[in-house]
Scaffold this active site. Structure first.
Site, PDB file in Angstrom:
ATOM      1  N   HIS A  30     -18.181  46.571 -33.047  1.00 16.44           N
ATOM      2  CA  HIS A  30     -16.759  46.879 -32.922  1.00 16.44           C
ATOM      3  C   HIS A  30     -16.509  47.921 -31.834  1.00 16.44           C
ATOM      4  O   HIS A  30     -16.898  49.083 -31.971  1.00 16.44           O
ATOM      5  CB  HIS A  30     -16.254  47.396 -34.271  1.00 16.44           C
ATOM      6  CG  HIS A  30     -14.802  47.678 -34.318  1.00 16.44           C
ATOM      7  ND1 HIS A  30     -14.298  48.937 -34.570  1.00 16.44           N
ATOM      8  CD2 HIS A  30     -13.717  46.874 -34.155  1.00 16.44           C
ATOM      9  CE1 HIS A  30     -12.983  48.894 -34.576  1.00 16.44           C
ATOM     10  NE2 HIS A  30     -12.599  47.655 -34.327  1.00 16.44           N
ATOM     11  N   ARG A  31     -15.905  47.479 -30.726  1.00 21.62           N
ATOM     12  CA  ARG A  31     -15.698  48.327 -29.545  1.00 21.62           C
ATOM     13  C   ARG A  31     -17.039  48.837 -29.009  1.00 21.62           C
ATOM     14  O   ARG A  31     -17.141  49.921 -28.449  1.00 21.62           O
ATOM     15  CB  ARG A  31     -14.768  49.500 -29.856  1.00 21.62           C
ATOM     16  CG  ARG A  31     -13.481  49.063 -30.563  1.00 21.62           C
ATOM     17  CD  ARG A  31     -12.568  50.226 -30.897  1.00 21.62           C
ATOM     18  NE  ARG A  31     -11.530  49.823 -31.841  1.00 21.62           N
ATOM     19  CZ  ARG A  31     -10.617  50.612 -32.378  1.00 21.62           C
ATOM     20  NH1 ARG A  31     -10.587  51.892 -32.039  1.00 21.62           N
ATOM     21  NH2 ARG A  31      -9.730  50.163 -33.238  1.00 21.62           N
ATOM     22  N   GLU A  57     -17.533  43.320 -28.964  1.00 21.78           N
ATOM     23  CA  GLU A  57     -16.095  43.164 -29.202  1.00 21.78           C
ATOM     24  C   GLU A  57     -15.322  43.942 -28.152  1.00 21.78           C
ATOM     25  O   GLU A  57     -15.596  45.123 -27.917  1.00 21.78           O
ATOM     26  CB  GLU A  57     -15.716  43.656 -30.598  1.00 21.78           C
ATOM     27  CG  GLU A  57     -14.317  43.211 -30.995  1.00 21.78           C
ATOM     28  CD  GLU A  57     -13.338  44.355 -31.240  1.00 21.78           C
ATOM     29  OE1 GLU A  57     -12.175  44.065 -31.537  1.00 21.78           O
ATOM     30  OE2 GLU A  57     -13.738  45.536 -31.120  1.00 21.78           O
ATOM     31  N   ASP A  59     -11.411  44.803 -26.795  1.00 21.98           N
ATOM     32  CA  ASP A  59      -9.946  44.746 -26.805  1.00 21.98           C
ATOM     33  C   ASP A  59      -9.488  44.810 -25.356  1.00 21.98           C
ATOM     34  O   ASP A  59     -10.020  45.596 -24.570  1.00 21.98           O
ATOM     35  CB  ASP A  59      -9.357  45.949 -27.546  1.00 21.98           C
ATOM     36  CG  ASP A  59      -9.736  45.967 -29.018  1.00 21.98           C
ATOM     37  OD1 ASP A  59      -9.518  44.959 -29.689  1.00 21.98           O
ATOM     38  OD2 ASP A  59     -10.251  47.003 -29.487  1.00 21.98           O
ATOM     39  N   HIS A  72      -8.447  49.807 -26.493  1.00 23.30           N
ATOM     40  CA  HIS A  72      -7.793  49.400 -27.733  1.00 23.30           C
ATOM     41  C   HIS A  72      -6.299  49.702 -27.721  1.00 23.30           C
ATOM     42  O   HIS A  72      -5.483  48.856 -28.095  1.00 23.30           O
ATOM     43  CB  HIS A  72      -8.442  50.105 -28.936  1.00 23.30           C
ATOM     44  CG  HIS A  72      -7.781  49.760 -30.239  1.00 23.30           C
ATOM     45  ND1 HIS A  72      -6.699  50.480 -30.740  1.00 23.30           N
ATOM     46  CD2 HIS A  72      -8.015  48.765 -31.124  1.00 23.30           C
ATOM     47  CE1 HIS A  72      -6.320  49.934 -31.885  1.00 23.30           C
ATOM     48  NE2 HIS A  72      -7.093  48.900 -32.143  1.00 23.30           N
ATOM     49  N   GLU A 139     -10.265  40.418 -27.982  1.00 19.89           N
ATOM     50  CA  GLU A 139      -8.951  40.437 -28.623  1.00 19.89           C
ATOM     51  C   GLU A 139      -7.837  40.634 -27.602  1.00 19.89           C
ATOM     52  O   GLU A 139      -7.880  41.583 -26.810  1.00 19.89           O
ATOM     53  CB  GLU A 139      -8.869  41.558 -29.665  1.00 19.89           C
ATOM     54  CG  GLU A 139      -7.508  41.605 -30.360  1.00 19.89           C
ATOM     55  CD  GLU A 139      -7.422  42.651 -31.441  1.00 19.89           C
ATOM     56  OE1 GLU A 139      -6.286  42.936 -31.885  1.00 19.89           O
ATOM     57  OE2 GLU A 139      -8.471  43.194 -31.846  1.00 19.89           O
ATOM     58  N   GLN A 175      -9.728  36.512 -30.440  1.00 15.82           N
ATOM     59  CA  GLN A 175      -8.959  36.852 -31.631  1.00 15.82           C
ATOM     60  C   GLN A 175      -7.661  37.531 -31.228  1.00 15.82           C
ATOM     61  O   GLN A 175      -7.541  38.086 -30.140  1.00 15.82           O
ATOM     62  CB  GLN A 175      -9.765  37.770 -32.539  1.00 15.82           C
ATOM     63  CG  GLN A 175     -10.102  39.102 -31.895  1.00 15.82           C
ATOM     64  CD  GLN A 175     -10.835  40.058 -32.806  1.00 15.82           C
ATOM     65  OE1 GLN A 175     -10.873  39.881 -34.016  1.00 15.82           O
ATOM     66  NE2 GLN A 175     -11.427  41.093 -32.233  1.00 15.82           N
TER      67      GLN A 175
END
Length: 280
Positions: A30-31, A57, A59, A72, A139, A175
């Site tokens: 995550h990140r 991941e 963003d 993010h 994302e 996503q």
């Protein structure tokens, strides 16, 4: 429970067969390994890879001059020494910012000199750095704020050879909380596996009708792990959808979710999830 079978793509999205290994639980960094390094920086992504994360991941936000960057927030304030909205700044301006020192200040026990002065990476730079050997879970953030984000994203992925018949369809997952953004991508290229992110919901409020609607374009769902229970997980799985909760940082929660039947999860500590998966 040793493994959990990842459901096949929905019938309505069969052309977008995600090609995910049915015997593998996805460990999504995550990140990056953001529990140990400044989120959405190259060192964080590198650490996520070292800690056996299956996916990086990312963003994405879009600059004033139409470039995609890894960040993010819509604003620069939290993770850089800049201020204001990303969309109001050019890439050149954002490249002048320090995206690492905040981490050293907030987490002195994890501070490293090399984190000082880190740049905000562009999506291009991340893909250049990790290439086709990595898997990417991207994302689209605030797509309503950034017209053309989806087209720019697909164009960039194509330029790096990450889409199309010569690349495994599981190489890139996209996503979003925005159904419109995902549906737009699905319309442009139905071979890309998409994950619909959900805000707070429960097994009581998540209807069969909604799940079938998601299957029209998505192969899975992601949601806050604190908001679900075993009944919720099984309801999603019963509709042949993958389920990747976020953000799961404690081993006790990881074990519980695996027992419930999730097919992957997001974590700031991919090494912890790797240890749990090995123990199971």
């Amino acid at each position: 429970m040793g493994t959990s079978v990842i459901a096949p793509a929905a019938a309505d999205a069969q052309s977008a067969d995600p090609g995910l290994n049915p015997n593998q639980i996805l460990n999504v960094a995550h990140r990056g390994a953001s529990g140990y390094a400044p989120e959405h920086t190259i060192p964080s992504y590198e650490l996520g890879e070292e800690m056996k994360g299956d996916y990086i991941e990312i963003d994405i936000q879009m600059t004033k001059d139409g470039e995609l960057i890894a960040m993010h927030d819509e604003t620069l304030d939290r993770t850089t020494d800049g201020t204001g909205l990303v969309k109001d700044h050019t890439l050149e301006e954002i490249k002048q910012l320090d995206a690492g020192s905040w981490f050293n200040e907030e987490y002195p026990e994890l501070a490293k000199e090399e984190y000082e002065g880190l740049e905000v990476p562009t999506l291009d730079e991340v893909l250049d750095q990790f290439g086709k050997s990595a898997n990417y879970y991207i994302e689209t953030k605030s797509p309503e704020v950034y017209p053309g984000m989806e087209e720019k994203l697909l164009e960039t992925l194509n330029e790096h050879g990450l889409l199309g018949k010569n690349s495994p369809s599981s190489k890139v997952l996209i996503q979003s909380f925005s159904p419109e953004s995902l549906q737009k991508i699905h319309k442009i290229d139905s071979t890309i596996p998409l994950i619909q992110l959900l805000w707070y919901t429960s097994s009581a409020t998540l209807t069969d009708t909604e799940l079938e609607q998601y299957k029209q374009y998505a192969v899975g769902l992601g949601m806050n792990h604190d908001q679900i229970d075993e009944k919720y997980v099984q309801k999603v799985r019963d509709h042949d959808l993958s389920i990747h909760p976020y953000t799961v940082n404690e081993k006790e929660d990881m074990e519980k979710l695996l027992d419930w039947g999730v097919t992957g999860m997001f974590t700031n500590y991919p090494d912890r999830l790797q240890e749990v998966l090995k123990s199971k």
